[in-house]
Each structure stands twice: as structure tokens, then as C-alpha cells.
Enzyme design. Structure first.
Site, PDB file in Angstrom:
ATOM      1  N   HIS A 509      -3.685   9.947  12.286  1.00  0.00           N
ATOM      2  CA  HIS A 509      -3.168  10.166  13.633  1.00  0.00           C
ATOM      3  C   HIS A 509      -4.047  11.109  14.458  1.00  0.00           C
ATOM      4  O   HIS A 509      -3.864  11.252  15.669  1.00  0.00           O
ATOM      5  CB  HIS A 509      -1.743  10.728  13.571  1.00  0.00           C
ATOM      6  CG  HIS A 509      -0.855  10.253  14.674  1.00  0.00           C
ATOM      7  ND1 HIS A 509      -1.340   9.745  15.859  1.00  0.00           N
ATOM      8  CD2 HIS A 509       0.496  10.208  14.791  1.00  0.00           C
ATOM      9  CE1 HIS A 509      -0.337   9.413  16.655  1.00  0.00           C
ATOM     10  NE2 HIS A 509       0.791   9.680  16.025  1.00  0.00           N
ATOM     11  N   ARG A 510      -5.009  11.760  13.823  1.00  0.00           N
ATOM     12  CA  ARG A 510      -5.946  12.583  14.588  1.00  0.00           C
ATOM     13  C   ARG A 510      -6.883  11.713  15.420  1.00  0.00           C
ATOM     14  O   ARG A 510      -7.389  12.143  16.456  1.00  0.00           O
ATOM     15  CB  ARG A 510      -6.787  13.448  13.643  1.00  0.00           C
ATOM     16  CG  ARG A 510      -5.993  14.454  12.819  1.00  0.00           C
ATOM     17  CD  ARG A 510      -6.899  15.162  11.826  1.00  0.00           C
ATOM     18  NE  ARG A 510      -7.551  14.214  10.914  1.00  0.00           N
ATOM     19  CZ  ARG A 510      -8.483  14.544  10.022  1.00  0.00           C
ATOM     20  NH1 ARG A 510      -8.879  15.816   9.929  1.00  0.00           N
ATOM     21  NH2 ARG A 510      -9.006  13.634   9.223  1.00  0.00           N
TER      22      ARG A 510
END
Length: 537
Positions: A509-510
Site C-alpha cells: 500500500h506504500r
């Protein structure tokens, strides 16, 4: 007759020990050079250990199941024609006389001084080390006119394979590239690790021709004691920077040899550290108990530990665990679930299977999924990326190398199929099947499990539908495939049975937002629901 000791080779890449799994010989057995005498497991792979001699097994110095440090003697051989009157062969293949071999390190400066007169003309031709190759490979090298001693081996323990010889013949170099570098090091993973030379911190050297010829000289003057030190350190004396010059030729001292050997070790350690992230990620898979073949369930091991036993946590199993922990606690995972009607895909595969079988290829659903994934990756490059945390950059990869998780008796491995965007279904199926089989047999090389940009794992082979797979770090996404099942779907207002495939996409999700993950999955679904679109890819 002479007794020769064989040590567990320095595997490099940070591996310091291996478990001796199986002996294939016993004391008294006659062996030939390159005959497999044992199997050793490291945290990287299970590999064959070949005999370096023709002779008779004298003694086995390690027990099956024992952890053996690199450099420990594991077996001794009785070798004919190498007695005290004969020449003693050093570890890197140089020949020194019995008198020379008797010169110990205690000779010190006295030996160096005497060597100035007695060995002014002593020269050593550059050697590439003992060559591990089967008789058939040696025969092929002779037929193609290739000097097998100059070919860098890519097989287990640095063994030269037929493909290595063929590549040398095709390039017309006869392995010149292998000779241009430093000494060869043996690696269980099949990768010949070549350490840095000259500029790797070798210490001060004299100016002039001696230093200019530091790498790969054809002539080197050195005392017998110095040559023995080079043998013990496992370095080629022709690659050691010369500290002096005598009669116009490079002269190497014991101190120069030791400094060079230390610089090699430091360079290898630095290289291994720099490559460890990518190497570790390429060798182990994301979490799930899948096989690479969607329609084939994973078979349990024929034999294994029973309930109540304590199983050592080491080798490949520990490498998998370390990678999973690192991935899970480094990349914040988010998993997107969906399903797709693949009725048309099932029918298309049934039509193409007989044609593939005529070409000797087993066509599963995986090549279709790989093509669909790559087509979607081209539209959503952030899913085919890597986060360079040190430089604070997101690297959008322009390669499409897809890893396919394969279940083995020691856990998941991820063979990587390179250049998926440039291959057809038959080529993909053939490449994938070969690498998966090699992984299951524990014969796959390190390079074949590196460089992936996206991973696919199949839980459907053992009956699953949805999962939350762990990303094959440092990649940023992994797709899990469920089982294809017949389910009711509404088509043109009617409820009809359709073939449905479930999808589970985990992302870092980064780098990948939830919306991008959903859009990417939708694009994969589009290609799988309309498989004829894949023919255009």
C-alpha cells in the site's frame, strides 16, 4: 597412492554452512572425477557435490544430517600416481614439485631471498582452476573446439554444462570472458561468484609494469612458499598485484598474496550484502500452499516427520520464513478480492490443448493468466514496480518477469519466467513447466529464481478460493488464483451455470493504492473473460 582431502566448498553469497543430506558413496568405493558423492542442503538449495578426483573413497568425515561449516573436510580419497615422488596438485589446479610443496611458511624471508636466484625464470601460466564437467560436456567442448578450462560454469558447484559450452562456442570467445576476470569461486547455487580484483582494496603496489599487469598476468615471479600461500588462500597468483619488479617481471611477495585474498573476501561480502534483498526475494515465495499448475492438487510428501517430533528450523524452510517475516513487516499489505467468468477461457484452452500436445507442451491455465497479467501491468505500471527506500524512489520496471509459486517438499519456491511480454502461449508453457519441474526436484539455479517483477500463486490446485498472499518482496504485488468452479451467473436475464475463477490481489500500500489495485484486477478480468484479446498481446 596419496590421500587427498576434499573440503566443503566456499559457496559465497553469505552461506557459511550446509547440511549433509545424503552420501552416495561409502569407504572403498571407486569414483571418477565429477561423479556425485553427496547431496548438501543450504538455505538456498539442495545441490550435488561432485568428486574432484579419480580414485577410491578413503573416509567419510561427516554424518548424514550433520551441519558442516564451509571449509571443513567432508571426505578423503586415495588417488593413484600422486605419491611423494609425484607432483602434488594444488587446489586451484597449479602443479608444484614435491620439493616445492615441502617449503613451509616458516621459510619466510629466507625462501624469498633464495627464490631470487633459483626461480628467476619460474613462471606460471594463468589457470582457471579445476574444471567440473561431465564426460559428455567435455566431448561436446572438443567437438566444438572450445577450451573447457576457460568456460565459466553455471551449474551446481560451478559445474560446466552443455549450455555453457554451447554459449562459448556461439559467442566465438571460447570463454575468454571467464579468463579476463579474477579466480573462479564455487557456488552451490550454480552461480560462479567472481570476486573483485585490482581495485578492490589490495593495498599499495609498486608503480610501473608490475602494477599495470596486476590482473591476469601471463608471467609471475614468486617463491615456492609464496605460491603455496596463494594455493591455501584459493587465489590465482597471476591476479595478485605485484609489490616488486625483478628483471622486468612482476614479483609477488607473501604479504601481497594475503592482502589480495583479504580484499577478495571483503569484496565478496560487500557484493553479497548489496544483492541480498533481491536474491532472497527471488528464492522464496509469498505465503500460500499452492502449486503452479491450476488443475493439479499438491500431493503430500511421501514420507516425513511424524506427530510429536521436533523438526529443525533451517535450510530452505528458514529462508522462506525469514522472507515472509521481512515482507509482512516491511510492506503494509492490502488484499483485493474479486472473481471472473472464465467460461470462454475454459473452452479456448480445451481447443488449444491438443495442438499444444502435438508440440510436446502441457498447456495449463497459467500461461493465459500470465499473458493477462502482463497486459494489465503495461496499463498500470505502479503494480510492476519496486520501492527503492534508500534513494526514496519508486522504480517502475520496464521488464515483465513473472514468478510462478511452486510447491516443493521443503516449501514454496518461485521460478521466474523472463520476458513474458515477448513469448507466445506455447513458449510460456514450456518455459514455466521446465522451471517448475526443476524447482520441485531442487535442481533449479539461483539465477532462475531472481529478477521477478510480479508473482502469481495458485491456491486453487488444492481446493482454495480466496487468500491473502504475502508479497514476494521487494515486488509490490502478488496475485493468488482460486479454483475454477461452476457457479450460477445471470446472463441475458437468465440464471445459467458458468465457470468462475476467484482472484486475490495483495499489494504494497506504500506504492499501490486500493483504487489502482481494483482497476488492475478489472483489466485482468477483462482479458480472462475475453481470452481472444490475449491473441493480440
Amino acid at each position: 597412492m596419496a590421500i587427498k582431502e576434499f573440503k566443503l566448498p566456499d559457496v559465497g553469497e553469505g552461506v557459511a554452512e550446509g547440511e549433509l543430506v545424503t552420501w552416495h558413496v561409502a569407504p572403498g568405493d571407486t569414483v571418477e572425477e565429477d561423479q556425485v558423492v553427496a547431496e548438501v542442503e543450504t538455505d538456498k538449495a539442495l545441490v550435488d557435490v561432485p568428486s574432484p578426483y579419480n580414485g577410491t573413497v578413503s573416509e567419510l568425515r561427516a554424518e548424514e544430517g550433520e551441519m558442516v561449516p564451509v571449509g571443513d573436510v567432508i571426505i578423503t580419497f586415495e588417488v593413484e600416481g600422486e605419491g611423494e615422488e609425484d607432483t602434488a596438485e594444488s587446489s586451484d589446479g597449479e602443479q608444484v614439485t614435491a620439493d616445492d610443496a615441502g617449503d613451509g611458511d616458516d621459510a619466510g624471508d629466507a625462501a624469498d631471498e633464495s627464490a631470487e636466484e633459483t626461480t628467476d625464470t619460474a613462471e606460471t601460466e594463468r589457470t582457471s582452476g579445476r574444471v567440473f564437467a561431465s564426460p559428455s560436456v567435455r566431448r561436446l567442448a572438443r567437438e566444438l573446439g572450445v577450451d573447457i578450462g576457460s568456460v565459466s560454469g553455471s551449474g551446481p558447484s560451478g559445474r560446466v554444462t552443455e549450455s555453457d559450452v554451447q554459449a562459448a562456442a556461439d559467442s566465438g570467445s571460447d570463454g575468454d570472458d571467464a579468463d579476463s576476470g579474477g579466480p573462479r569461486s564455487v557456488s552451490f547455487s550454480g552461480k560462479s561468484a567472481v570476486s573483485k580484483r585490482g581495485d578492490a582494496g589490495n593495498g599499495e603496489v609498486a608503480s610501473g609494469s608490475a602494477s599495470a599487469d596486476a590482473a591476469g598476468r601471463e608471467k609471475t615471479l614468486a617463491a615456492p612458499a609464496t605460491r603455496r600461500i596463494a594455493d591455501e588462500e584459493g587465489v590465482n597468483i597471476d591476479d595478485v598485484p605485484a609489490s616488486e619488479e625483478r628483471d622486468g617481471e612482476a614479483f609477488v611477495t607473501p604479504e601481497a598474496v594475503r592482502e589480495y585474498a583479504q580484499a577478495q573476501r571483503e569484496a565478496q561480502a560487500a557484493d553479497a550484502k548489496a544483492l541480498s534483498e533481491e536474491a532472497d526475494a527471488g528464492e522464496v515465495a509469498a505465503e500460500s500452499g499452492s502449486e503452479s499448475e491450476p488443475e493439479t492438487a499438491s500431493e503430500p510428501a511421501a514420507s516425513g516427520p511424524a506427530a510429536g517430533e521436533r523438526v529443525p528450523y533451517r535450510g530452505v524452510r528458514r529462508a522462506i520464513g525469514d522472507q515472509m517475516e521481512r515482507s509482512k513487516y516491511t510492506a503494509p499489505h492490502v488484499t483485493h478480492h474479486d472473481d471472473v467468468d472464465v467460461t470462454d477461457l475454459v473452452e479456448l484452452r480445451e481447443d488449444l490443448k491438443p495442438l499444444a500436445e502435438e508440440q510436446g507442451v502441457s498447456l495449463t491455465y497459467m500461461p493465459f493468466v500470465m499473458k493477462a497479467v502482463v497486459a494489465a501491468l503495461k496499463e498500470f505500471p505502479y503494480v510492476n514496480a519496486q520501492l527503492d527506500e534508500e534513494n526514496e524512489e519508486i522504480v517502475l520496471r520496464d521488464e515483465y518477469n513473472v514468478g510462478v509459486a511452486a510447491a516443493t517438499d521443503v516449501g514454496l519456491m518461485v521460478p521466474v519466467v523472463r520476458g513474458v511480454d515477448g513469448k507466445g502461449l506455447s513458449d510460456l508453457a514450456r518455459d514455466m513447466n521446465e522451471k517448475v519441474e526443476k524447482a520441485r526436484e531442487r535442481k533449479i539455479s539461483r539465477e532462475e529464481m531472481q529478477g521477478g517483477t510480479f508473482t502469481i500463486t495458485n491456491i486453487g490446485g488444492i481446493g482454495g478460493e480466496y487468500a491473502t498472499p504475502i508479497i514476494n518482496y521487494p515486488e509490490v504485488a502478488i496475485l493468488a488464483l482460486g479454483a475454477i468452479k461452476e457457479k450460477p451467473r445471470v446472463v441475458d436475464g437468465d440464471v445459467v451455470p458458468r465457470k468462475v475463477l476467484t482472484l486475490s490481489l495483495s499489494v504494497d500500500h506504500r506504492v499501490v493504492d486500493g483504487a489502482v489495485a481494483a482497476q488492475f484486477t478489472n483489466k485482468v478480468k477483462e482479458y480472462l473473460a475475453n481470452p481472444k484479446l490475449l491473441m493480440l498481446e
